[in-house]
Design an enzyme around this catalytic site. Structure first.
Site, PDB file in Angstrom:
ATOM      1  N   ASN A 259       0.824  -1.207   0.000  1.00  0.00           N
ATOM      2  CA  ASN A 259       0.000   0.000   0.000  1.00  0.00           C
ATOM      3  C   ASN A 259       0.858   1.257   0.000  1.00  0.00           C
ATOM      4  O   ASN A 259       0.530   2.251  -0.668  1.00  0.00           O
ATOM      5  CB  ASN A 259      -0.909   0.022   1.228  1.00  0.00           C
TER       6      ASN A 259
ATOM      7  N   ARG B 243     -11.601  -4.682 -13.640  1.00  0.00           N
ATOM      8  CA  ARG B 243     -10.539  -5.633 -13.301  1.00  0.00           C
ATOM      9  C   ARG B 243     -11.159  -7.031 -13.300  1.00  0.00           C
ATOM     10  O   ARG B 243     -12.222  -7.232 -12.717  1.00  0.00           O
ATOM     11  CB  ARG B 243      -9.940  -5.351 -11.921  1.00  0.00           C
TER      12      ARG B 243
ATOM     13  N   ARG C 193      -6.083   1.415 -13.132  1.00  0.00           N
ATOM     14  CA  ARG C 193      -4.706   1.604 -12.687  1.00  0.00           C
ATOM     15  C   ARG C 193      -4.011   0.288 -12.361  1.00  0.00           C
ATOM     16  O   ARG C 193      -4.532  -0.539 -11.617  1.00  0.00           O
ATOM     17  CB  ARG C 193      -4.679   2.526 -11.475  1.00  0.00           C
TER      18      ARG C 193
ATOM     19  N   HIS D  14     -16.211   2.993 -14.333  1.00  0.00           N
ATOM     20  CA  HIS D  14     -15.983   2.249 -13.101  1.00  0.00           C
ATOM     21  C   HIS D  14     -17.242   1.507 -12.657  1.00  0.00           C
ATOM     22  O   HIS D  14     -17.224   0.775 -11.674  1.00  0.00           O
ATOM     23  CB  HIS D  14     -15.513   3.233 -12.016  1.00  0.00           C
TER      24      HIS D  14
ATOM     25  N   TYR E  96     -12.528  -9.606  -0.793  1.00  0.00           N
ATOM     26  CA  TYR E  96     -13.123  -8.298  -0.525  1.00  0.00           C
ATOM     27  C   TYR E  96     -14.572  -8.480  -0.082  1.00  0.00           C
ATOM     28  O   TYR E  96     -15.256  -9.406  -0.515  1.00  0.00           O
ATOM     29  CB  TYR E  96     -13.141  -7.422  -1.783  1.00  0.00           C
TER      30      TYR E  96
ATOM     31  N   ARG F  77     -13.527   3.181   5.099  1.00  0.00           N
ATOM     32  CA  ARG F  77     -12.351   2.330   5.267  1.00  0.00           C
ATOM     33  C   ARG F  77     -11.050   3.134   5.273  1.00  0.00           C
ATOM     34  O   ARG F  77     -10.197   2.976   6.132  1.00  0.00           O
ATOM     35  CB  ARG F  77     -12.285   1.302   4.132  1.00  0.00           C
TER      36      ARG F  77
ATOM     37  N   HIS G  81     -14.895  -3.197   0.991  1.00  0.00           N
ATOM     38  CA  HIS G  81     -15.004  -2.598  -0.340  1.00  0.00           C
ATOM     39  C   HIS G  81     -16.429  -2.198  -0.705  1.00  0.00           C
ATOM     40  O   HIS G  81     -16.655  -1.573  -1.733  1.00  0.00           O
ATOM     41  CB  HIS G  81     -14.452  -3.590  -1.374  1.00  0.00           C
TER      42      HIS G  81
END
EC number: 2.7.4.1
Length: 709
Positions: free
Chosen positions: A73, A399, A429, A459, A492, A588, A616
């Site tokens: 991270n 993704r 990304r 997205h 997640y 979060r 998430h």
């Protein structure tokens, strides 16, 4: 996972103004002192992750995994967030709501990062490495190698590593080489002369990415079943083999982290895919943001490296251990010791998933991952691909992961003659290269691939299946808060809705038309959409709660998301708090809102949950004067999500399903007193613990226990 659907004829439509009222927030709510800095708030999230590595109640290898997550991270933070601040400094971007200048933020980033790095290596050197060794999992330091281990490691170095290394002596004809982002390197101090009579001084040894960063020793050699050595330790120990006839006076590992944010002027790009391929070639050599180097490296060498990378003195971090500590994750992956990891679990399966169209037509289906299996989504696609009555499939992919079964089903559907359209977001990304390959494969199979909308990342998480049933066409929809990725569906927490609701499916159809066909923005019936209606829709509902509170009616907001920074939303929440609305936020990561400020945010509580699974889900709940609304979304309350992306926010219309969302995704998290951190008005977080006489409660653990059994 299912609940009876209320007949469409009995459902009332949500009453929301067509356009939001003017922002009622007073100028006082724009005071920069009321806002936390997003980058610093995001950086602090990694301290909460690191706390998991320090928690003795968590299995040992899982603690190691949390340490690695905090390191990874931090890499991404410098690649993206710190790089964004540097960009703002260079181009005099307007100050954010907190009013901090980019220079001030960068200084504070480096100060806070120094604290985090010290804590990470203290956790590794003083806690986890010794505890792992006691458990029979050893990561051997150079000074602990015995003669037999050393012989094997030297042979391994000479046979497997040395042949692929290309050391570079620095002199006028050999300038400082390009150093790849996050690659392992050694700067070597030499004495003597080489084969051409050149006096040695400094050399650079770059470790190719083809080399494993963690080497496992055979049990017959080491005596232990789980013994490992860092590649960096082997390079440092045997580096003299690269410089025969010269004396190595010192070898110091280092690593540079670079800006990884790709910036394309899409208005000037004729072919986004080709332009992105070109940009990816140079991504690993963009501007340097951070230098990590061995703690014992002499100051003159550090100064020379900083000069070469054009970095200030506070951007260097002296490391007491391997500079690529996150690579120890390979130990977690390679060691088969179930007692040192979380117990495995089997997600709950949907009964009757062999007939997905019948199940969805009967009632809405809620999937709460990872507690519910991702299988129903895969089954819907698989059955759609084979069903002769299915005419078309449309899907967004942000993704997906390698070898995704979703891609296989889409390819098969196209081969079976279905009209398949897939919106592939090339700019996801760090997945850009994978998505370029995915797009090529889909196109080769006859799938119509759309690269989204110029200037707006797609997205949204949507799947639409069009099926002929008798004399009519019926649409089946999946919408979710997370990606179409089978792996993250087990790691997640996310929510997904399977529905055949005519209004929602019509809205999803309209959104796909906008993305692929350049259709005008039309007013949707149920779904809120960025960048058109979601921002106003969120503001309208916050202000509506404030109006109810002002009128003396009960008013409440519960919202759960990954991050919050949109200034108008924050001001609206402040104004609602001033009106008396009770507001609970489960955020979060980064949160720029300051809770608990007297007279401003007294009625706002903010908590962050960190646990086994990455939080998430995005869920928004509004009391609405006794007619509560429950929404799930692909979007956080961030400027980019609400204003500069294609996102969706969809209502949960079935009362029983909505009740389940509130219970499982909101209320149990508000009751968490073991994995929750409370945000204070000064920006600090405090870990919550059970009060005296109070039973411990973990939201994730309780969901595992009650849903998965």
């Amino acid at each position: 996972m299912t609940s009876g659907r209320t007949p469409a004829t009995t459902r009332g439509r949500t009453s929301v103004p067509a356009a939001p009222a003017p922002d009622p927030a007073a100028d006082s709510l724009r005071d920069p002192a009321l806002y936390l800095n997003r980058e610093l708030s995001q950086l602090d999230f990694n301290f909460r992750v690191l706390a998991q590595a320090q928690d003795a109640t968590i299995p040992l290898l899982e603690r190691l995994r949390f340490l690695c997550i905090s390191c990874t991270n931090l890499d991404e933070f410098f690649e993206i967030r710190a790089a964004t601040v540097r960009h703002a400094q260079d181009f005099e971007v307007p100050l954010p709501a907190d009013g901090l200048s980019p220079g001030t933020v960068l200084r504070r980033i480096h100060e806070r990062t120094a604290e985090l790095v010290d804590a990470q290596y203290a956790c590794w050197n003083e806690v986890l490495r010794p505890a792992l060794a006691d458990a029979g999992v050893r990561v051997l330091a150079r000074e602990t190698w015995n003669a037999r281990q050393r012989r094997w490691l030297r042979a391994c170095f000479r046979e497997e590593i040395l042949p692929v290394l290309s050391p570079l002596g620095l002199d006028p004809s050999h300038p400082f080489p390009k150093i790849l982002n996050k690659s392992l390197n050694l700067v070597v101090v030499l004495k003597g002369k080489d084969a051409f009579g050149r006096s040695g001084h400094l050399a650079i040894v770059r470790a190719p990415r083809s080399l494993a960063r963690i080497i496992r020793l055979p049990q017959r050699v080491s005596g232990g079943e789980h013994d490992f050595v860092f590649l960096s330790a082997m390079l440092s120990e045997f580096v003299e083999d690269l410089f025969p006839g010269m004396k190595v006076q010192g070898a110091y590992q280092f690593r540079v982290t670079r800006n990884s944010e790709l910036i394309l002027d899409e208005d000037e790009v004729e072919n986004l895919a080709l332009a992105l391929r070109d940009e990816l070639v140079g991504r690993g050599y963009l501007r340097a943001m951070r230098l990590e180097i061995a703690a014992d490296c002499p100051e003159p060498i550090v100064t020379e490296l900083l000069r070469n990378f054009d970095l200030p003195a506070n951007a260097v971090y002296r490391i007491n251990g391997p500079v690529n500590l996150n690579r120890v994750i390979h130990v977690y992956n390679d060691v088969d010791r179930p007692e040192l990891k979380f117990p495995p679990f089997q997600p709950r399966q949907l009964p009757g998933s062999d007939a997905m169209f019948d199940r969805i037509a009967e009632r809405d289906i809620l999937l709460h991952h990872p507690f519910d299996a991702f299988t129903p989504v895969l089954e819907l696609l698989k059955q759609a691909a084979a069903d002769p009555d299915v005419l078309a499939i449309k899907q967004t992919l942000y993704r997906t992961g390698r070898d995704s079964p979703i891609v296989e089903h889409l390819v098969q559907a196209a081969r079976n003659g279905k009209d398949v359209t897939v919106v592939v977001e090339l700019r996801a990304r760090f997945d850009e290269e994978a998505n370029l390959g995915l797009a090529d494969r889909l196109q080769d199979a006859g799938v119509q691939v759309v690269y989204g909308v110029v200037g707006y990342k797609t997205h949204a998480k949507m799947l639409l299946v069009v099926r002929r049933e008798g004399r009519r066409l019926r649409r089946y929809v999946h919408m979710g808060t997370g990606n179409y990725h089978s792996g993250t569906a087990r790691a997640y927490t996310d929510l997904g809705l399977l529905t055949a609701d005519t209004d929602i499916s019509s809205d999803v159809h309209q959104i796909f038309q906008q993305i692929s066909g350049l259709a005008p923005a039309t007013r949707l019936k149920r779904v809120l959409q960025s960048p058109f209606t979601m921002h106003d829709g969120v503001l309208s509902r916050i202000r509506r709660e404030a109006q109810f509170a002002t009128a003396g009616r009960p008013a409440r907001i519960i919202a759960r998301m990954n991050a919050l920074n949109e200034p108008q939303v924050v001001r609206a929440l402040y104004a609602a708090s001033q009106a008396g609305v009770r507001i609970d936020l489960i955020v979060r990561g980064a949160c720029t809102l300051r809770p608990g400020v007297p007279g401003v945010s007294d009625n706002i509580r903010v908590r962050s949950i960190v646990g086994r699974f990455l939080e998430h889900s995005r869920v928004y709940w509004f009391a609405n004067d006794g007619a509560p609304e429950t929404w799930c979304s692909s979007a956080d309350w961030l400027e980019r999500n609400l204003l500069r992306r294609v996102e969706t926010c969809f209502p949960i219309l079935d009362p029983a399903v909505a009740a389940r969302v509130r219970a499982e995704a909101l209320e149990t998290y508000l009751a968490d007193n073991t994995g929750a951190w409370e945000l204070h008005s000064d920006g600090s977080y405090r870990a919550l613990a059970p009060a005296e006489g109070e039973a411990p409660h973990s939201a994730q653990a309780s969901l595992l226990a009650s849903i998965c059994g």
